[in-house]
Design a protein around this motif. Structure first.
Motif, PDB file in Angstrom:
ATOM      1  N   THR A 193       3.540  20.831  43.051  1.00  0.00           N
ATOM      2  CA  THR A 193       4.626  21.771  43.256  1.00  0.00           C
ATOM      3  C   THR A 193       5.855  21.273  42.512  1.00  0.00           C
ATOM      4  O   THR A 193       5.924  20.093  42.162  1.00  0.00           O
ATOM      5  CB  THR A 193       4.961  21.897  44.761  1.00  0.00           C
ATOM      6  OG1 THR A 193       5.311  20.599  45.271  1.00  0.00           O
ATOM      7  CG2 THR A 193       3.769  22.443  45.534  1.00  0.00           C
ATOM      8  N   PRO A 194       6.825  22.163  42.264  1.00  0.00           N
ATOM      9  CA  PRO A 194       6.918  23.571  42.663  1.00  0.00           C
ATOM     10  C   PRO A 194       6.123  24.491  41.742  1.00  0.00           C
ATOM     11  O   PRO A 194       5.557  24.048  40.740  1.00  0.00           O
ATOM     12  CB  PRO A 194       8.419  23.855  42.585  1.00  0.00           C
ATOM     13  CG  PRO A 194       8.915  22.921  41.525  1.00  0.00           C
ATOM     14  CD  PRO A 194       8.083  21.681  41.653  1.00  0.00           C
ATOM     15  N   TYR A 195       6.131  25.773  42.117  1.00  0.00           N
ATOM     16  CA  TYR A 195       5.312  26.768  41.432  1.00  0.00           C
ATOM     17  C   TYR A 195       6.170  27.762  40.648  1.00  0.00           C
ATOM     18  O   TYR A 195       7.291  28.090  41.033  1.00  0.00           O
ATOM     19  CB  TYR A 195       4.523  27.612  42.442  1.00  0.00           C
ATOM     20  CG  TYR A 195       3.635  26.876  43.407  1.00  0.00           C
ATOM     21  CD1 TYR A 195       2.901  25.757  43.024  1.00  0.00           C
ATOM     22  CD2 TYR A 195       3.510  27.329  44.720  1.00  0.00           C
ATOM     23  CE1 TYR A 195       2.061  25.108  43.922  1.00  0.00           C
ATOM     24  CE2 TYR A 195       2.669  26.688  45.627  1.00  0.00           C
ATOM     25  CZ  TYR A 195       1.954  25.578  45.236  1.00  0.00           C
ATOM     26  OH  TYR A 195       1.131  24.944  46.127  1.00  0.00           O
ATOM     27  N   LEU A 196       5.589  28.281  39.572  1.00  0.00           N
ATOM     28  CA  LEU A 196       6.009  29.537  38.980  1.00  0.00           C
ATOM     29  C   LEU A 196       5.002  30.569  39.458  1.00  0.00           C
ATOM     30  O   LEU A 196       3.794  30.397  39.256  1.00  0.00           O
ATOM     31  CB  LEU A 196       6.014  29.455  37.450  1.00  0.00           C
ATOM     32  CG  LEU A 196       6.298  30.774  36.708  1.00  0.00           C
ATOM     33  CD1 LEU A 196       7.695  31.301  37.019  1.00  0.00           C
ATOM     34  CD2 LEU A 196       6.121  30.587  35.194  1.00  0.00           C
ATOM     35  N   LEU A 197       5.470  31.634  40.114  1.00  0.00           N
ATOM     36  CA  LEU A 197       4.577  32.623  40.716  1.00  0.00           C
ATOM     37  C   LEU A 197       4.301  33.733  39.710  1.00  0.00           C
ATOM     38  O   LEU A 197       5.207  34.458  39.286  1.00  0.00           O
ATOM     39  CB  LEU A 197       5.205  33.178  41.995  1.00  0.00           C
ATOM     40  CG  LEU A 197       5.479  32.124  43.075  1.00  0.00           C
ATOM     41  CD1 LEU A 197       6.176  32.745  44.278  1.00  0.00           C
ATOM     42  CD2 LEU A 197       4.187  31.428  43.508  1.00  0.00           C
ATOM     43  N   PHE A 198       3.044  33.870  39.344  1.00  0.00           N
ATOM     44  CA  PHE A 198       2.613  34.844  38.347  1.00  0.00           C
ATOM     45  C   PHE A 198       2.260  36.160  39.044  1.00  0.00           C
ATOM     46  O   PHE A 198       1.324  36.216  39.842  1.00  0.00           O
ATOM     47  CB  PHE A 198       1.397  34.292  37.594  1.00  0.00           C
ATOM     48  CG  PHE A 198       0.812  35.236  36.580  1.00  0.00           C
ATOM     49  CD1 PHE A 198       1.453  35.455  35.368  1.00  0.00           C
ATOM     50  CD2 PHE A 198      -0.380  35.895  36.831  1.00  0.00           C
ATOM     51  CE1 PHE A 198       0.909  36.322  34.430  1.00  0.00           C
ATOM     52  CE2 PHE A 198      -0.933  36.760  35.903  1.00  0.00           C
ATOM     53  CZ  PHE A 198      -0.285  36.978  34.697  1.00  0.00           C
ATOM     54  N   LEU A 199       3.016  37.216  38.731  1.00  0.00           N
ATOM     55  CA  LEU A 199       2.775  38.535  39.317  1.00  0.00           C
ATOM     56  C   LEU A 199       2.002  39.449  38.375  1.00  0.00           C
ATOM     57  O   LEU A 199       1.589  40.546  38.789  1.00  0.00           O
ATOM     58  CB  LEU A 199       4.101  39.200  39.693  1.00  0.00           C
ATOM     59  CG  LEU A 199       5.069  38.390  40.561  1.00  0.00           C
ATOM     60  CD1 LEU A 199       6.227  39.266  41.005  1.00  0.00           C
ATOM     61  CD2 LEU A 199       4.362  37.782  41.760  1.00  0.00           C
ATOM     62  N   GLY A 200       1.831  39.030  37.140  1.00  0.00           N
ATOM     63  CA  GLY A 200       1.045  39.803  36.187  1.00  0.00           C
ATOM     64  C   GLY A 200       1.541  41.221  36.065  1.00  0.00           C
ATOM     65  O   GLY A 200       2.733  41.482  35.918  1.00  0.00           O
ATOM     66  N   GLY A 212      -0.359  34.918  41.766  1.00  0.00           N
ATOM     67  CA  GLY A 212       0.081  35.424  43.062  1.00  0.00           C
ATOM     68  C   GLY A 212      -0.385  36.823  43.362  1.00  0.00           C
ATOM     69  O   GLY A 212       0.132  37.475  44.270  1.00  0.00           O
ATOM     70  N   VAL A 213      -1.365  37.306  42.611  1.00  0.00           N
ATOM     71  CA  VAL A 213      -1.861  38.667  42.758  1.00  0.00           C
ATOM     72  C   VAL A 213      -3.200  38.647  43.488  1.00  0.00           C
ATOM     73  O   VAL A 213      -4.055  37.794  43.218  1.00  0.00           O
ATOM     74  CB  VAL A 213      -2.032  39.341  41.380  1.00  0.00           C
ATOM     75  CG1 VAL A 213      -2.442  40.798  41.527  1.00  0.00           C
ATOM     76  CG2 VAL A 213      -0.747  39.228  40.571  1.00  0.00           C
ATOM     77  N   ALA A 214      -3.369  39.583  44.422  1.00  0.00           N
ATOM     78  CA  ALA A 214      -4.650  39.738  45.115  1.00  0.00           C
ATOM     79  C   ALA A 214      -5.155  41.150  44.847  1.00  0.00           C
ATOM     80  O   ALA A 214      -4.812  42.086  45.571  1.00  0.00           O
ATOM     81  CB  ALA A 214      -4.488  39.501  46.618  1.00  0.00           C
ATOM     82  N   ASN A 215      -5.925  41.319  43.769  1.00  0.00           N
ATOM     83  CA  ASN A 215      -6.415  42.649  43.426  1.00  0.00           C
ATOM     84  C   ASN A 215      -7.781  42.908  44.041  1.00  0.00           C
ATOM     85  O   ASN A 215      -8.443  42.006  44.555  1.00  0.00           O
ATOM     86  CB  ASN A 215      -6.458  42.831  41.898  1.00  0.00           C
ATOM     87  CG  ASN A 215      -7.254  41.732  41.206  1.00  0.00           C
ATOM     88  OD1 ASN A 215      -8.145  41.129  41.775  1.00  0.00           O
ATOM     89  ND2 ASN A 215      -6.906  41.459  39.945  1.00  0.00           N
ATOM     90  N   ARG A 216      -8.187  44.172  44.026  1.00  0.00           N
ATOM     91  CA  ARG A 216      -9.470  44.539  44.602  1.00  0.00           C
ATOM     92  C   ARG A 216     -10.593  43.872  43.812  1.00  0.00           C
ATOM     93  O   ARG A 216     -10.701  44.029  42.595  1.00  0.00           O
ATOM     94  CB  ARG A 216      -9.648  46.058  44.603  1.00  0.00           C
ATOM     95  CG  ARG A 216     -10.855  46.541  45.404  1.00  0.00           C
ATOM     96  CD  ARG A 216     -10.820  48.051  45.559  1.00  0.00           C
ATOM     97  NE  ARG A 216     -11.985  48.544  46.278  1.00  0.00           N
ATOM     98  CZ  ARG A 216     -12.100  48.582  47.602  1.00  0.00           C
ATOM     99  NH1 ARG A 216     -11.113  48.130  48.356  1.00  0.00           N
ATOM    100  NH2 ARG A 216     -13.194  49.056  48.176  1.00  0.00           N
TER     101      ARG A 216
END
Length: 334
Positions: free
Chosen positions: A4-11, A67-71
């Motif tokens: 850590t720390p993180y860069l949060l990837f939202l795409g 950081g994305v949770a896709n189907r």
């Protein structure tokens, strides 16, 4: 260990709920969240600084977290250029998707060449047993939802934080990618072979002091035809002493299933409790947790009051108003 720390990837997340992994980290481990990286067309926003990879590196970020949770939990081909560049610029990668980073030949090759790490948190690391149903000492609580992504994890984290603040014995038991990234350990339950899921929950919540509460992270919904199996494993493997009903009242249909309406809280109560009673006849439904994020203050307070009157149970939004009501309900069972 994931650095850590993180860069949060939202795409290119289509909405805020699709970025729930990043949102959970930002809400519960804000010190680990340096900023967010959004691609063109991204409709999620964590209200963190938008950063390039170079800016995040200069700010001290060590790991780019998907950081994305896709189907289906897939790594989109559209993300690949960013992920490869991140490795080349000195970032490790972390993901909780079903589609593993280490199974992508291009990412694996660049990681090896640059000496960077690929962290797949949705890979079971333990040989879990078959559930035996033997009653364990200690107390356990599980949030069950009318739908997926209604706030079950937030409910468990908020109750654990409240109990710890009171000096009570308490642990949050992560069962999904976001919970594991927040706490650093747990069971990636939906990646466990079906016959071993309930046993994995037994393993995660072993014998404990009689006055210790395990807050088991809820998953899926008994009413969601795509993801009901993981909920059943939590109910039987967890042997909860208490159930919290979790609900998001503004949904027009089940997430990802436009042909399915959400069940009522009464239907959830009357379905979940008999199933929980199979493994723990003493189990009780003790409270309602409502995700009011999409409601105004007046709407939220009125709705919570209506739920308490209708259900005869304490009701709150534990992230918005705190988890005191929920913890009071657990303490009353002790």
């Amino acid at each position: 260990m994931i650095e850590t720390p993180y860069l949060l990837f939202l795409g290119d997340a289509p909405d805020g709920l699709a970025a729930k992994v990043a949102q959970g980290i930002k809400d519960w481990r804000p010190d680990n969240a340096v900023g967010q990286y959004r691609m063109e067309g991204c409709k999620a926003d964590l209200r963190l600084p938008d950063m390039t990879l170079a800016e995040a590196k200069a700010a001290g970020a060590k790991t780019l977290v998907i950081g994305v949770a896709n189907r289906g939990g897939v790594i989109s081909p559209a993300w690949k250029k960013v992920l490869v560049t991140a490795l080349e610029e000195g970032f490790d990668l972390a993901s909780g998707l079903h589609n593993l980073l280490s199974d992508e030949p291009d990412l694996a090759a660049v990681a090896e060449a640059t000496g960077r790490a690929l962290h797949d948190v949705r890979v079971p690391e333990v040989k879990y047993p078959i559930a035996n149903g033997v009653k364990r000492s200690g107390k356990r609580v599980l949030a069950v939802g009318t739908d997926c992504s209604v706030g079950k994890m937030y409910t468990g984290l908020a109750m654990d934080r409240e109990m710890n603040a009171r000096g009570l014995k308490s642990s949050f038991r992560a069962t999904g990618q976001t919970g594991i990234l927040i706490t650093g350990n747990g069971v990636p339950l939906d990646a466990v072979v079906a016959d071993f899921m309930a046993g994995a929950v037994e393993w995660l919540t072993p014998d404990n002091d009689e006055d210790h509460w395990d807050h088991i992270e809820g998953q899926g919904s008994l009413f969601h035809v795509s993801f009901s199996g993981v909920t059943m494993a939590l109910i039987h493997g967890g042997q909860p002493d208490a159930l919290i009903l979790a609900h998001e009242p503004t949904r027009e249909h089940m997430r990802g299933l436009p042909g399915y309406a959400l069940p009522s809280l009464e239907a959830l109560r009357d379905t979940a409790l008999p199933l929980a009673s199979v493994a723990n006849p003493a189990c009780q439904v003790v409270a309602v947790s409502v995700n009011t994020a999409a409601m105004s203050e007046d709407e939220a307070t009125a709705y919570l009051a209506e739920i308490e009157t209708r259900m005869g149970l304490p009701a709150t939004d534990p992230f918005r108003y705190g988890a005191a009501k929920l913890v009071d309900a657990l303490v009353a069972l002790s």
